[in-house]
Enzyme design. Structure first.
Site, mmCIF file in Angstrom:
data_model
loop_
_atom_site.group_PDB
_atom_site.id
_atom_site.type_symbol
_atom_site.label_atom_id
_atom_site.label_comp_id
_atom_site.label_asym_id
_atom_site.label_seq_id
_atom_site.Cartn_x
_atom_site.Cartn_y
_atom_site.Cartn_z
ATOM 1 N N GLU A 33 21.981 -1.002 50.376
ATOM 2 C CA GLU A 33 21.711 -0.007 48.855
ATOM 3 C C GLU A 33 19.953 0.314 48.910
ATOM 4 O OE1 GLU A 33 24.092 3.314 49.198
ATOM 5 O OE2 GLU A 33 25.331 1.739 47.620
ATOM 6 N N THR A 35 18.774 0.660 51.856
ATOM 7 C CA THR A 35 17.303 -0.056 52.500
ATOM 8 C C THR A 35 17.552 0.487 53.838
ATOM 9 O OG1 THR A 35 20.460 -0.834 52.900
ATOM 10 C CG2 THR A 35 18.730 -2.431 52.098
ATOM 11 N N ASP A 36 18.693 1.512 53.705
ATOM 12 C CA ASP A 36 18.839 2.272 54.907
ATOM 13 C C ASP A 36 16.808 2.660 55.243
ATOM 14 O OD1 ASP A 36 18.568 4.184 53.338
ATOM 15 O OD2 ASP A 36 19.948 5.500 54.423
ATOM 16 N N GLY A 123 28.019 11.225 45.346
ATOM 17 C CA GLY A 123 27.286 9.963 45.828
ATOM 18 C C GLY A 123 28.274 9.608 47.354
ATOM 19 N N LEU A 124 29.117 10.462 47.424
ATOM 20 C CA LEU A 124 30.439 9.867 48.485
ATOM 21 C C LEU A 124 29.492 10.671 50.040
ATOM 22 C CD1 LEU A 124 33.795 9.633 46.382
ATOM 23 C CD2 LEU A 124 32.123 7.949 47.271
ATOM 24 N N SER A 127 27.051 15.393 51.585
ATOM 25 C CA SER A 127 26.205 16.637 52.922
ATOM 26 C C SER A 127 26.690 16.628 53.893
ATOM 27 C CB SER A 127 25.178 17.227 52.146
ATOM 28 O OG SER A 127 24.899 15.880 51.324
ATOM 29 N N GLU A 159 18.926 17.484 56.715
ATOM 30 C CA GLU A 159 19.171 17.244 55.830
ATOM 31 C C GLU A 159 17.926 16.666 54.543
ATOM 32 O OE1 GLU A 159 22.327 15.367 54.326
ATOM 33 O OE2 GLU A 159 21.565 14.305 52.129
ATOM 34 N N ASP A 171 24.115 7.888 55.521
ATOM 35 C CA ASP A 171 25.382 8.517 55.466
ATOM 36 C C ASP A 171 25.792 9.219 56.487
ATOM 37 O OD1 ASP A 171 24.414 8.097 53.083
ATOM 38 O OD2 ASP A 171 23.805 10.263 52.030
HETATM 39 C C1 GLA Z 1 21.801 8.211 49.608
HETATM 40 C C2 GLA Z 1 20.868 8.718 50.985
HETATM 41 C C3 GLA Z 1 20.961 6.949 52.322
HETATM 42 C C4 GLA Z 1 21.360 5.978 51.034
HETATM 43 C C5 GLA Z 1 21.657 5.929 50.226
HETATM 44 C C6 GLA Z 1 20.750 4.808 49.860
HETATM 45 O O1 GLA Z 1 23.144 8.289 50.140
HETATM 46 O O2 GLA Z 1 21.610 9.810 51.837
HETATM 47 O O3 GLA Z 1 20.170 6.819 52.969
HETATM 48 O O4 GLA Z 1 19.599 5.706 51.104
HETATM 49 O O5 GLA Z 1 21.687 6.868 49.219
HETATM 50 O O6 GLA Z 1 21.409 3.946 50.151
#
Ligand code: GLA
Length: 382
Positions: A33, A35-36, A123-124, A127, A159, A171
């Site tokens: 989380e 980290t992307d 948070g899933l 979008s 996005e 995502d």
């Molecule tokens: C959201 C963002 C992702 C990522 C997460 C955290 O979902 O859309 O790009 O940064 O938060 O890991």
């Protein structure tokens, strides 16, 4: 709603049949989380909740969008697509043709009807699911020939720039590249990815989503602030990104960072290590039931070092563990949204009931609980 029901809803709304139906899943992130956008590692899975798009081309360059979820229909001329012309849910749909256009695609007019069972604000990645379903539809209908890897970046650009949320590639990668029964291990620096077996059902396990119903939004300040904290920490360390240091290096360099920067960096660096540990665990065939402590450590790091949890997420995690979950953590960007708990199938009812009771005792809105399975990536349904 099934593909045929989406086709019927399209027919009802636009008075003609769609040319096809496409769908794309939401995701949970097992590990990795925040980290992307630090060029690190992530390990999400697509879930069996999807955004479905019925679509057909239309002459004259008008893009029309409607949703079964009660949001207002919207329309815009393709030539007028630019950030800021739309508000609300339709930004996620319209951002995709805008991004295709920037990449030189001939973007035609289109009618779109959206139907999604990915909960919004949970948070899933509701979008990203919309973006990816629209991207597949447009790619097929306009024959634009983009690969899935291309579409990950195009949807991310939609996005970031069209919808105004400065998110990474987690995502959209999960939605377009994941696969049934597997998690997606992605290196966000090189964009190399591979599928990792995640057969929870066979192991007698369930991944329970606990949607706290505290709605999050990543176009508001906290998420962008964390990105900035991480960039500054990397800058102070003289690194391109926090990907370029490990925990022992960070400990040695602690003196160059102020306390908050240090804790933000420690989360990212330790989280990357946890992703690699989970991947190794699964790829060497060790039992997924033993992943619990890594999930717990991930949550503690997000709560204490990265400070993106909230009381409802912490309660969900603590109550699930107290009732017998093997491990639990928040998933996604945080500031609300959902937690995931790894539970033995036979314990799922008990854990769910205990979490619901704990929320009620604290005076919180009842959470929404449902099991998820690693499901298939975005696809054409009809
Ligand atoms: C959201 C963002 C992702 C990522 C997460 C955290 O979902 O859309 O790009 O940064 O938060 O890991």
């Amino acid at each position: 709603m099934s593909a045929s029901a989406a086709a019927a809803a399209f027919q009802d709304h636009y008075g003609r049949p769609p040319e096809g139906i496409w769908s794309a899943p939401g995701r949970v992130n097992l590990m990795g989380e925040h980290t992307d956008y630090n060029q690190g590692y992530v390990l999400p899975l697509a879930i069996n909740r999807r955004a479905r798009v019925a679509a057909a081309l239309r002459p004259g360059g008008l893009l029309r969008m409607a949703t079964t979820a009660g949001g207002a229909p919207a329309e815009v001329r393709v030539e007028d697509l630019r950030p800021g012309v739309l508000e609300g849910w339709s930004r996620y749909a319209a951002g995709v043709p805008w991004a295709f256009g920037l990449r030189g695609a001939e973007v035609p007019g289109m009618d779109i009807l959206l139907d999604s069972d990915v909960p919004v604000g949970a948070g899933l990645s509701s979008s990203a699911a919309v973006e990816c379903a629209v991207a597949l539809a447009l790619n097929d209908l306009a024959d634009t020939g983009f690969s899935r890897d291309d579409m990950v970046l195009l949807c991310q650009q939609a996005e970031n720039e069209f919808a105004g949320a400065p998110t990474g590639i987690l995502d959209q990668s999960a939605s377009l590249l994941a696969a049934e029964g597997q998690a997606l291990f992605l290196d966000c620096r090189t964009r190399a990815s591979r599928l990792v077996p995640l057969n929870l059902a066979e192991a007698g396990l369930v991944l329970l989503v606990i949607d706290t119903r505290v709605s999050h939004a990543h176009d508001s300040g906290g998420y962008a602030q964390r990105r900035l904290d991480c960039e500054r920490a990397a800058g102070s360390l003289g690194l391109e990104s926090l990907r370029d240091i490990d925990l022992s290096g960070l400990v040695l360099a602690a003196g160059t960072l102020e306390t908050t920067q240090y804790r933000r960096a420690r989360h990212v660096v330790s989280e990357n290590a946890r992703v690699l540990a989970v991947v190794e665990h699964l790829e060497t065939g060790r039992p997924p039931a033993r992943l619990g402590p890594l999930l717990d450590a991930g949550h503690e790091s997000l709560r204490d070092d990265f400070e993106v949890s909230c009381p409802e997420l912490d309660l969900a995690v603590d109550a699930a563990k107290a009732a017998g979950a093997l491990g639990a953590r928040m998933t996604g960007g945080g500031f609300g949204g959902s937690a995931i708990a790894l539970v033995r199938r036979d314990d799922a009812g008990r854990v769910g009931a205990a979490v619901t009771r704990a929320f009620s005792r604290s005076g919180y809105t009842a959470p929404d609980l449902f099991p998820v399975e690693p499901g298939p990536a975005a696809a054409r349904d009809a």
